[in-house]
Design an enzyme around this catalytic site. Structure first.
Site, PDB file in Angstrom:
ATOM      1  N   GLY A   1      10.394  -1.158   2.243  1.00  0.00           N
ATOM      2  CA  GLY A   1      10.102   0.212   1.812  1.00  0.00           C
ATOM      3  C   GLY A   1       8.641   0.359   1.419  1.00  0.00           C
ATOM      4  O   GLY A   1       7.848  -0.569   1.611  1.00  0.00           O
TER       5      GLY A   1
ATOM      6  N   ASP B   1       8.908  -5.269   0.177  1.00  0.00           N
ATOM      7  CA  ASP B   1      10.098  -5.244   1.042  1.00  0.00           C
ATOM      8  C   ASP B   1       9.856  -4.189   2.120  1.00  0.00           C
ATOM      9  O   ASP B   1       8.719  -3.749   2.323  1.00  0.00           O
ATOM     10  CB  ASP B   1      11.381  -5.003   0.214  1.00  0.00           C
ATOM     11  CG  ASP B   1      11.446  -3.606  -0.385  1.00  0.00           C
ATOM     12  OD1 ASP B   1      12.396  -3.345  -1.137  1.00  0.00           O
ATOM     13  OD2 ASP B   1      10.552  -2.776  -0.104  1.00  0.00           O
TER      14      ASP B   1
ATOM     15  N   ASP C   1       6.369   0.387  -1.616  1.00  0.00           N
ATOM     16  CA  ASP C   1       6.284   0.072  -3.057  1.00  0.00           C
ATOM     17  C   ASP C   1       7.666  -0.016  -3.700  1.00  0.00           C
ATOM     18  O   ASP C   1       7.850   0.368  -4.860  1.00  0.00           O
ATOM     19  CB  ASP C   1       5.427   1.132  -3.767  1.00  0.00           C
ATOM     20  CG  ASP C   1       4.002   1.156  -3.224  1.00  0.00           C
ATOM     21  OD1 ASP C   1       3.432   2.269  -3.135  1.00  0.00           O
ATOM     22  OD2 ASP C   1       3.482   0.089  -2.867  1.00  0.00           O
TER      23      ASP C   1
ATOM     24  N   ILE D   1       1.018  -0.096   5.512  1.00  0.00           N
ATOM     25  CA  ILE D   1       2.409  -0.534   5.339  1.00  0.00           C
ATOM     26  C   ILE D   1       2.722  -1.513   6.470  1.00  0.00           C
ATOM     27  O   ILE D   1       2.569  -1.170   7.647  1.00  0.00           O
ATOM     28  CB  ILE D   1       3.375   0.675   5.409  1.00  0.00           C
ATOM     29  CG1 ILE D   1       2.974   1.714   4.347  1.00  0.00           C
ATOM     30  CG2 ILE D   1       4.820   0.229   5.232  1.00  0.00           C
ATOM     31  CD1 ILE D   1       3.039   1.213   2.930  1.00  0.00           C
TER      32      ILE D   1
ATOM     33  N   ASN E   1       2.392  -7.387  -3.801  1.00  0.00           N
ATOM     34  CA  ASN E   1       1.490  -6.240  -3.786  1.00  0.00           C
ATOM     35  C   ASN E   1       1.232  -5.797  -5.224  1.00  0.00           C
ATOM     36  O   ASN E   1       2.079  -5.957  -6.094  1.00  0.00           O
ATOM     37  CB  ASN E   1       2.123  -5.084  -3.006  1.00  0.00           C
ATOM     38  CG  ASN E   1       1.263  -3.823  -3.012  1.00  0.00           C
ATOM     39  OD1 ASN E   1       0.085  -3.868  -2.680  1.00  0.00           O
ATOM     40  ND2 ASN E   1       1.868  -2.703  -3.422  1.00  0.00           N
ATOM     41  N   THR E   2       0.063  -5.250  -5.465  1.00  0.00           N
ATOM     42  CA  THR E   2      -0.214  -4.648  -6.752  1.00  0.00           C
ATOM     43  C   THR E   2      -0.373  -3.149  -6.549  1.00  0.00           C
ATOM     44  O   THR E   2      -0.998  -2.703  -5.588  1.00  0.00           O
ATOM     45  CB  THR E   2      -1.471  -5.261  -7.413  1.00  0.00           C
ATOM     46  OG1 THR E   2      -1.694  -4.602  -8.659  1.00  0.00           O
ATOM     47  CG2 THR E   2      -2.707  -5.157  -6.555  1.00  0.00           C
ATOM     48  N   HIS E   3       0.278  -2.386  -7.433  1.00  0.00           N
ATOM     49  CA  HIS E   3       0.278  -0.919  -7.295  1.00  0.00           C
ATOM     50  C   HIS E   3      -0.168  -0.297  -8.620  1.00  0.00           C
ATOM     51  O   HIS E   3       0.324  -0.711  -9.682  1.00  0.00           O
ATOM     52  CB  HIS E   3       1.692  -0.431  -6.925  1.00  0.00           C
ATOM     53  CG  HIS E   3       1.790   1.044  -6.762  1.00  0.00           C
ATOM     54  ND1 HIS E   3       1.269   1.711  -5.665  1.00  0.00           N
ATOM     55  CD2 HIS E   3       2.318   1.995  -7.571  1.00  0.00           C
ATOM     56  CE1 HIS E   3       1.483   3.009  -5.815  1.00  0.00           C
ATOM     57  NE2 HIS E   3       2.117   3.202  -6.956  1.00  0.00           N
TER      58      HIS E   3
HETATM   59  C1  GRF Z   1      -5.962  -1.190  -6.890  1.00  0.00           C
HETATM   60  O1  GRF Z   1      -5.794  -0.409  -8.057  1.00  0.00           O
HETATM   61  C2  GRF Z   1      -4.672  -1.227  -6.114  1.00  0.00           C
HETATM   62  O2  GRF Z   1      -3.526  -1.242  -6.918  1.00  0.00           O
HETATM   63  C3  GRF Z   1      -4.746   0.067  -5.354  1.00  0.00           C
HETATM   64  O3  GRF Z   1      -6.098   0.201  -4.959  1.00  0.00           O
HETATM   65  C4  GRF Z   1      -6.898  -0.518  -5.905  1.00  0.00           C
HETATM   66  C5  GRF Z   1      -7.692  -1.528  -5.130  1.00  0.00           C
HETATM   67  O4  GRF Z   1      -8.767  -1.903  -5.922  1.00  0.00           O
HETATM   68  N1  GRF Z   1      -3.860   0.052  -4.209  1.00  0.00           N
HETATM   69  P1  GRF Z   1      -9.722  -3.120  -5.442  1.00  0.00           P
HETATM   70  O5  GRF Z   1      -9.971  -2.915  -3.954  1.00  0.00           O
HETATM   71  O6  GRF Z   1      -8.983  -4.391  -5.721  1.00  0.00           O
HETATM   72  O7  GRF Z   1     -10.934  -2.961  -6.297  1.00  0.00           O
END
Ligand code: GRF
Length: 202
Positions: A145, A143, A147, A94, A109-111
């Site tokens: 927080g 931001d 996620d 974070i 970010n991707t979650h």
């Molecule tokens: C992804 O699913 C991401 O959302 C999560 O951890 C995974 C990372 O995968 N936080 P990679 O390192 O891109 O293969």
């Protein structure tokens, strides 16, 4: 547009970006990865960057006396590559106020869950444990927080009875990688505005 990507693990999201840019070309895609950063050594994400001939950096929390010092160092390391957009692709730390002061509004970010459900470091495990019938992935601006930033896009993935965490996470990642590549390209090519919780891509 210049992208710096932050990773902490296998880096398959990073690889999806690199593959897409190689396939479509920097001009057509609208962005190129100029550096990859991590919070730890020896991860496949860094190896992928090195194989692509990209500069890498590692900023480890334990190398700094305080969390704020680490945060400032990470911001410096990223800033050195003059990014237009910073992408957290499986980066498991974070960031703090210094980083957000410098990159807030251009840090995505991707979650691996449908925020606001199941934020945090175990979104896949938590969705499975909860008995969710659908889950998915979310690309959002970061931001102050965990996620909680404005959502840009989401993808839905069904949960199957026979799923365990890794099977479900793999299925999510198939959707997530396409979502991230699509979103980053559109943000880079079209420009965008953040209006409260809404993101408007021109
Ligand atoms: C992804 O699913 C991401 O959302 C999560 O951890 C995974 C990372 O995968 N936080 P990679 O390192 O891109 O293969």
């Amino acid at each position: 547009k210049r992208l710096v990507v932050l990773v902490s693990g296998s880096g398959t999201n990073l690889q999806a970006l690199l593959d897409e840019i190689a396939a479509t070309g920097v001009e057509a895609y609208g962005a190129e990865v100029v550096a990859v950063g991590a919070d730890r050594e020896g991860i496949e994400g860094l190896a992928r960057a090195e194989r692509a001939g990209l500069p890498t950096f590692v900023t480890k929390v334990k190398d700094y006396g305080t969390r704020d010092a680490w945060d400032a160092a990470l911001a410096e390391a990223v800033a050195a590559h003059e990014p237009d957009l910073v992408v957290s692709a499986g980066f498991m730390k974070i960031v703090g106020k210094e980083f957000l002061a410098r990159f807030g509004g251009r840090f995505v970010n991707t979650h691996p869950a449908l925020l606001p459900s199941f934020p945090g470091a175990h979104g896949v495990r938590d969705a499975l444990a909860y008995g969710a019938r659908v889950t998915g992935c979310t690309v959002h601006f970061v931001d102050d927080g965990v996620d909680t930033g404005p959502i840009i896009a989401q993808g839905v993935v069904e949960v199957r009875d026979e799923d365990d965490e890794s099977a479900l996470h793999e299925r999510i990642k198939e959707v997530e990688r396409r979502l991230l590549v699509d979103v980053v390209g559109r943000l880079a090519r079209n420009g965008y505005r953040i209006e409260g919780r809404k993101v408007v891509i021109q």
